[in-house]
Design an enzyme around this catalytic site. Structure first.
Site: not given
Length: 252
Positions: A16, A19, A67, A159, A161
Site C-alpha cells: 500500500g 498514497r 492484490d 475496523y 476488530a
C-alpha cells in the site's frame, strides 16, 4: 536521515505504498538509501508518481500492482522481488481500508472486505516473506495498526476488530520468530491527515482536535519516522511492541 541507521542498501518491501502513510513510508526509506519496492492494488497513476519522484532524486524505488488478499499473488510477487534483489530485509504491512458504519447496518461485504485486506493481507504477505528472513536469520517486520484497536470509535467495529487482530498477530509472531533474529513490531497511528481520515475530520473536526493533546492532526511523515526508527539499528532490541503515534489521542 538517521545517522548511520544501517538502512542504506537494505531491501524494503511496503504494501500500500502509493498514497498517504504508505507513500510517506516509501519516501522515508528512500531517503535512508534503502532499495524500496512497494505494492499497490488500484491507483497506478499515484504509484507511477511515487516512483518517478523517487527515481528523479536518485533513489531506488520500484512498484508492482498486486492484490495482497490473494495468498498466491503474495508468494509470486515476493519470489520475484527476491529473485531481483536477493533478499528482503524489512517488511512493512501498511495496506488497509475502512468501511465505517453502525453495526446493525454494516453490510456483509463491509466486514469481509476490511478483514480480507487488514488481516488476511497481513497474514498472506508476512507468510510469503518469512522463509527468506528465517533463512537469513535476520529481518524487521513492522505492521501498521491503529489506535482504534484499543480505543474504538462509533461505527468502527469492523475496523477496530481488524486492527486488534493486527496487534495480537504482532505480539504472537514476535515470540515465534525471535529465535531466528527477526523483530516484529507495530505502529498505531491516531488521526492522520490522509484521504482515509478526511470523512472523520469533516464530520467532527473540532471534536477530534479536542481529543488530541497536541491539538493537531498527525502527518503521514510522523508515522513514517516511527516506522523507519523500528526498522533501523536503533530498534534492534525492541520486539513485540505497539508504538502509538497519535499526539496523545483520547488521553484526557
Amino acid at each position: 536521515m538517521l545517522a548511520d541507521s544501517s538502512l542504506k542498501d537494505k531491501v524494503v518491501l511496503v504494501s500500500g505504498g502509493s498514497r498517504g502513510i504508505g507513500r510517506a513510508i516509501v519516501e522515508a526509506f528512500a531517503t535512508e538509501g534503502s532499495k524500496v519496492t512497494f505494492f499497490f492494488r488500484e491507483d497506478g497513476f499515484a504509484a507511477d508518481a511515487v516512483v518517478e519522484r523517487a527515481q528523479s532524486n536518485g533513489a531506488q524505488v520500484d512498484a508492482e500492482q498486486m492484490d495482497i488478499r490473494s495468498p498466491e499473488a503474495c508468494v509470486a510477487a515476493v519470489d520475484r522481488l527476491i529473485e531481483r534483489r536477493g533478499r528482503i530485509d524489512v517488511l512493512v504491512n501498511n495496506s488497509g481500508i475502512i468501511r465505517d458504519n453502525l453495526l446493525p447496518i454494516l453490510e456483509d461485504a463491509d466486514i469481509l472486505d476490511v478483514f480480507a485486506t487488514n488481516v488476511n493481507g497481513v497474514f498472506n504477505l508476512t507468510r510469503a516473506v518469512l522463509p527468506s528472513m528465517i533463512s537469513a536469520r535476520s529481518g524487521k517486520i513492522i505492521n501498521i495498526s491503529s489506535v482504534a484497536a484499543e480505543k474504538g470509535g462509533r461505527g468502527q467495529t469492523n475496523y477496530a476488530a481488524s486492527k486488534g487482530a493486527v496487534n495480537s498477530f504482532t505480539r504472537a509472531l514476535a515470540v515465534e520468530v525471535a529465535p531466528r533474529g527477526i523483530t516484529v513490531n507495530a505502529v498505531a497511528p491516531g488521526v492522520i491527515a490522509t484521504e482515509m481520515s478526511d470523512r472523520i475530520v469533516e464530520r467532527a473536526a473540532d471534536e477530534v482536535l479536542k481529543r488530541i493533546l497536541l491539538r493537531r492532526l498527525g502527518t503521514p511523515e510522523d508515522v513514517a519516522h516511527a516506522v523507519v526508527f523500528l526498522a533501523s539499528r536503533y530498534a534492534d532490541y525492541i520486539t513485540g511492541e505497539i508504538l502509538r503515534v497519535d499526539g496523545g489521542f483520547k488521553m484526557e
